[in-house]
Each structure stands twice: as C-alpha cells, then as structure tokens.
Design an enzyme around this catalytic site. Structure first.
Site, PDB file in Angstrom:
ATOM      1  N   TYR A  90       0.839  -1.197   0.000  1.00  0.00           N
ATOM      2  CA  TYR A  90       0.000   0.000   0.000  1.00  0.00           C
ATOM      3  C   TYR A  90       0.874   1.248   0.000  1.00  0.00           C
ATOM      4  CZ  TYR A  90      -2.722   3.898   1.713  1.00  0.00           C
ATOM      5  OH  TYR A  90      -3.275   5.133   1.848  1.00  0.00           O
ATOM      6  N   ARG A 132     -11.333  29.200  48.544  1.00  0.00           N
ATOM      7  CA  ARG A 132     -11.362  28.005  49.383  1.00  0.00           C
ATOM      8  C   ARG A 132     -11.204  26.719  48.574  1.00  0.00           C
ATOM      9  NH1 ARG A 132     -16.817  26.179  52.055  1.00  0.00           N
ATOM     10  NH2 ARG A 132     -17.319  28.330  51.514  1.00  0.00           N
ATOM     11  N   ASN A 185       2.234  10.258   6.945  1.00  0.00           N
ATOM     12  CA  ASN A 185       1.151   9.424   7.460  1.00  0.00           C
ATOM     13  C   ASN A 185       1.362   9.115   8.941  1.00  0.00           C
ATOM     14  OD1 ASN A 185      -0.149   6.113   6.743  1.00  0.00           O
ATOM     15  ND2 ASN A 185      -1.229   7.933   7.368  1.00  0.00           N
TER      16      ASN A 185
END
Length: 517
Positions: free
Chosen positions: A62, A288, A204
């Site tokens: 790929y 507080r 990527n």
C-alpha cells in the site's frame, strides 16, 4: 542550549526532550543526534532492504505500488513507483490558516523524527539524517495550521515537511523565507529524492498533534504552579482564611495533585507560623476550593504525560515495515484518538483555571466582597479616587478571555467527518483538538497574568491597611519584589496593554522556579 544532544532511536524520548528542541539553535550547536546503537542501524537497513526486495519481486505494498487511501485498488506501474511520493507531497499542499511558529515547527520535525527512528517505517538512514540536519540548522518548513482531520495522521501539514525535503516548499532559514532547495544549497546539499515509501512515512503519522501536545503539557504543568502562587497572593490580598489549605484537611481527600496544590498554597501563605489570620469562617469558593480546581489538572498531568509520550515514541504510519521479520503490516496507527482525548481533556481542565482566576479577579475588584480593599484595586487617594478606575477594564478583559476559553472546550474529538470517498470514514480530529488546547492555554495565561498583577497590587494595598499582616514564604516575597520592581503601583489610570504583553511574554518563559516537588 543543552549540554548534550537529544538522541533519537536509542532511548525513549520525553516531553522535555521535545521542548528542548523547540528552542532556537542560534549557535548552530548539535541539538539532535541519531543513536549509535547498532540495533537501530540494523532495523533501518533491514526495512529498506526488505522493501527493495518486495519491489523486485512485484510485491503489492500500500502506498508504494498502489495509490493512496480510497485509491489503494489502483496499481502503480513499476516505472512510476518512484514518482508516487512526489505526487503525494504535491496534492496535499493545500493547507490554509496561520502558519506554525518556529518552536512548534521544530517540535513537529523532532516528533516525526522520533517516530521514524523507531525503525518500523521503511525509511532510509539518509532521511533520518536529513531531519536531524534540519533541526540542527534551524531549516524549518513553513507549515499551515489547518487541513488535518487527524487520520490518516497529519497528512496535509506534514506534506510541507516532505515537500521541503525534496526542494519544493518554502522554509524559514537564517531569518528569511526561501525555497528549501536554495536553503540546502547554502549548506552544500541537494534536495533528497525520496524512496518509494518515504513520502508516505513522513506524512502518514501523528507528528503535528503530538508536537503540539508536548508544548501544551509543558505550559499546562507550569500553569498549575503559577495558579497556586496567584491563589496564595489572592488569599493574602483578600485577608483570607489560611486554614482552608490545612494539611490535615486535605489528608482526608487523597487526590495527590490536589494535596500538592494545597500544600504549595499553605507554604506560600506561611500557614504554620500564622495559623490564625482571619476572623472569617469560610472564604468564597474561588479561594477556598482553588486546590480542588487546580488539582484536577495537576492530577491528570501524569496520565496526560504517559499518553503523549507513548504516542511520541510510537511508529504511527501505515503500513508498518518489519524488515527483520520481513512483514508488511497494514493497519491504522496514524489514528490520533489518544492525543485527541488528552487535548480535549486538558483544554477543559485548563479553561477551568481561567474561570477560577476570573472569579478571583471579581472578588478583588468588588467592595462588597474584597474585605475592605478599595474599589477596582485603585491606589488613588483623596479626591483622586473619583476619577481613577484601577483594574476595572482589566477585569472586563479577563471575563472576555475566559468566555472565549470556555467556548473552545467543546470536544473536537466527537466531530469526526467521513471524508476521502468514505475511506477515512472515522477520524480523530486530534490536530484540531491540539490547536484548540494551545489557544485555551494562551487565553488562560492572559487571565492568570492579569490576576497576578492585580493580586500583587492587592497585597500592597492590604499591607497599607494592616500593619501586622502575616509574613509570607520567602519565595513568594521575592516574587512580589521582582514584579513590583517592574510594575509600578497603579495609582493613576494608565493604558496597561504593553505591560500586560510584557508580563505575558515573561511568564511564558517560565522565569520563576515555583515550588519543589
């Protein structure tokens, strides 16, 4: 400058390492270096050799022998494989918006280098060396901030890194913005020709969002310390009840970060020497409950760090190349979900600090709540009081900055959009979340700086009224002295913009070593 370089590929890189590398390398010292660990060289060489073998054997990979994303079914002819990375860098060159500043750009380069130096991306030693060179010579790609959906990683912004490496994008170099090929020529180099997977490997991944996350973490950590110090000053200015920060009180609610914040405030106020300082039983919540507000962020920081550093030290592109085991592993490590969650969480906790200090400012300004201080903390006297307004407009500014910060806490990670022909049908939006977080930090720092100056004025005014006031810790007293030596008491109204900007720049440089762990 660091006494030794940051080593990539041999040890786990920390947030602090990335922050070190964000600083300008004006002296041209070596600040980044590849590890000489033989195992790293073995992994790198095995990955490139394995890919070369697959290409010779007509293997299908790929993004190497196929198109990208939804185009993965398109076969690329062998004679065009070496052109494919160039096209990837070019068609992603569509970023918009402002450009990342120099520190963010250095962080992006370092973060991408860290991932590629894991040795599972199929890139060459030459590419790693080129990224090191760009860091060491402040040769910085000009990268637009907008255009990433955070999966497949930060494709568009990182295309400006890849494009710069091949000589087709602009860089900042020696005070100029020039084409990267010209910058490399000045260093006696030529642009690189990327190997078949290297364009995809650079682009990527999650480097942009992770780089911003490193910067955000460091700023958020310091803000917890500064918020504790500002709260101590506010309590003193308001003649508050120091018992709210008592160690025994916080022992029964054992959130460690919250306890740490209370301990810091208690120390600043010098509660041990002056335990009985106020006739009032309870102060308002913004005083507080300050440890409970700041403590949320303080307690989350370790988890944030672990997640950011795990992403930083991961191989997060696709496919993963195991050269030694000879595997091509197709997956989705480019998905930025962890960074998106950290950034969405962090920006909410940080915005709560803006809200806290905005409320402290409101207490200090209002004669109905500030326990006898003059209206708007004006130091004007006699008839001059009628025409002077002190910090009135600064408090209005705090309200505006706080509102904008709170508005940006909408989580980006839930706004996934299906894109790229529905291949990227679930995306992280991690980079948008990171950019939002940086903006929330900027706004919160503005509120904190304004409150810091106001509380210093408030302490001065309280001391004029009350001669027997408790003596605070030496570190707090020194900080008061540092500020009052530069910030003139606001007696007569004057424009405060430039002073606010000055102190904002100073605070972002983290000038005070606030508290020991």
């Amino acid at each position: 400058m660091p006494t030794s370089p940051v080593l990539f590929g041999g040890k786990r890189i920390t947030i602090e390492d990335i922050i070190t590398l964000t600083r300008t390398n004006a002296e041209q010292q070596i600040v980044a270096q590849l590890s000489d660990d033989p195992a790293l060289r073995t992994r790198i060489d095995a990955g490139t050799r394995f890919l070369d073998t697959l290409l010779q054997e007509d293997g299908v990979i790929y993004g190497v022998t196929t198109g990208y994303g939804d185009s993965c079914t398109v076969t690329v002819p062998a004679e065009l494989v070496h052109e494919l990375p160039i096209h990837l860098t070019r068609f992603h060159g569509c970023g918009l918006g402002a450009y990342f500043d120099a520190p963010a750009t250095r962080a992006i380069l370092a973060t991408r280098l860290c991932s590629l130096a894991q040795g599972y991306s199929g890139v060459s030693w030459e590419l790693l060396e080129r990224l090191v060179l760009m860091l060491n010579h402040d040769l910085l790609p000009v990268i637009p901030e907008e255009g990433s959906v955070g999966a497949s990683g930060d494709l568009t912004p990182l295309s400006y890194v890849a494009g710069a490496i091949i000589g087709e994008r602009d860089v900042r170099f020696k005070g100029e913005q020039i084409n990267s090929a010209e910058a490399f020529q000045q260093l006696g180099l030529k642009p690189m020709k990327l190997r078949p997977k290297e364009g995809l490997a650079i682009m990527n991944g999650t480097a942009v969002m992770t780089a911003l996350a490193c910067q955000a973490w460091q700023r958020a950590e310091y803000l917890t310390r500064l918020s504790a110090r500002v709260t101590a000053l506010a309590s003193i200015a308001l003649d508050g009840n120091a018992n709210h920060f008592d160690e025994l009180l916080f022992a029964v609610k054992p959130h460690r970060g919250q306890q740490q914040i209370a301990r810091w405030i208690q120390h600043d106020i010098n509660h041990v020497e002056h335990p009985r300082n106020s006739d009032r039983l309870q102060d308002r919540y913004s005083i507080r409950c300050a440890p409970h507000v700041i403590g949320v962020l303080r307690d989350a920081l370790p988890w944030f760090r672990e997640t950011i550093e795990n992403e930083l030290n991961s191989a997060n592109d696709n496919p993963i190349i195991d050269g030694i085991g000879e595997h091509v592993l197709h997956g989705g490590h480019f998905y930025g979900g962890h960074i998106a969650m950290v950034m969405d969480s962090m920006k909410t906790a940080v915005a709560n600090l803006a809200d806290l200090h905005d409320r402290q400012m409101a207490l200090l300004m209002d004669t109905k709540m500030n326990n006898g201080l003059p209206a708007n903390l004006s130091a004007a006297t006699a008839e001059r009081r009628s025409i002077n307004h002190g910090f009135k407009a600064v408090q209005i500014g705090c309200s505006a900055w706080t509102a904008e910060a709170l508005k940006l806490t909408m989580p980006a990670s839930v706004f996934s959009r299906s894109t790229e022909c529905h291949n990227q049908d679930k995306v992280s939006m991690g980079t948008i979340a990171a950019r939002d977080c940086i903006r929330v930090l900027e706004l919160t720092e503005q509120v904190v700086v304004a409150t810091l100056l106001a509380t210093c004025q408030g302490v001065h005014l309280r001391r004029q009224q009350k001669q027997n006031m408790r003596k605070p810790a030496a570190a707090l007293e020194q900080m008061l002295s540092d500020i009052t030596s530069e910030f003139e008491l606001l007696t007569e109204d004057r424009p405060l913009e430039h002073e606010l900007r000055h102190w904002l720049r100073k605070v972002r440089q983290q000038p005070w070593a606030l508290y020991e762990e």
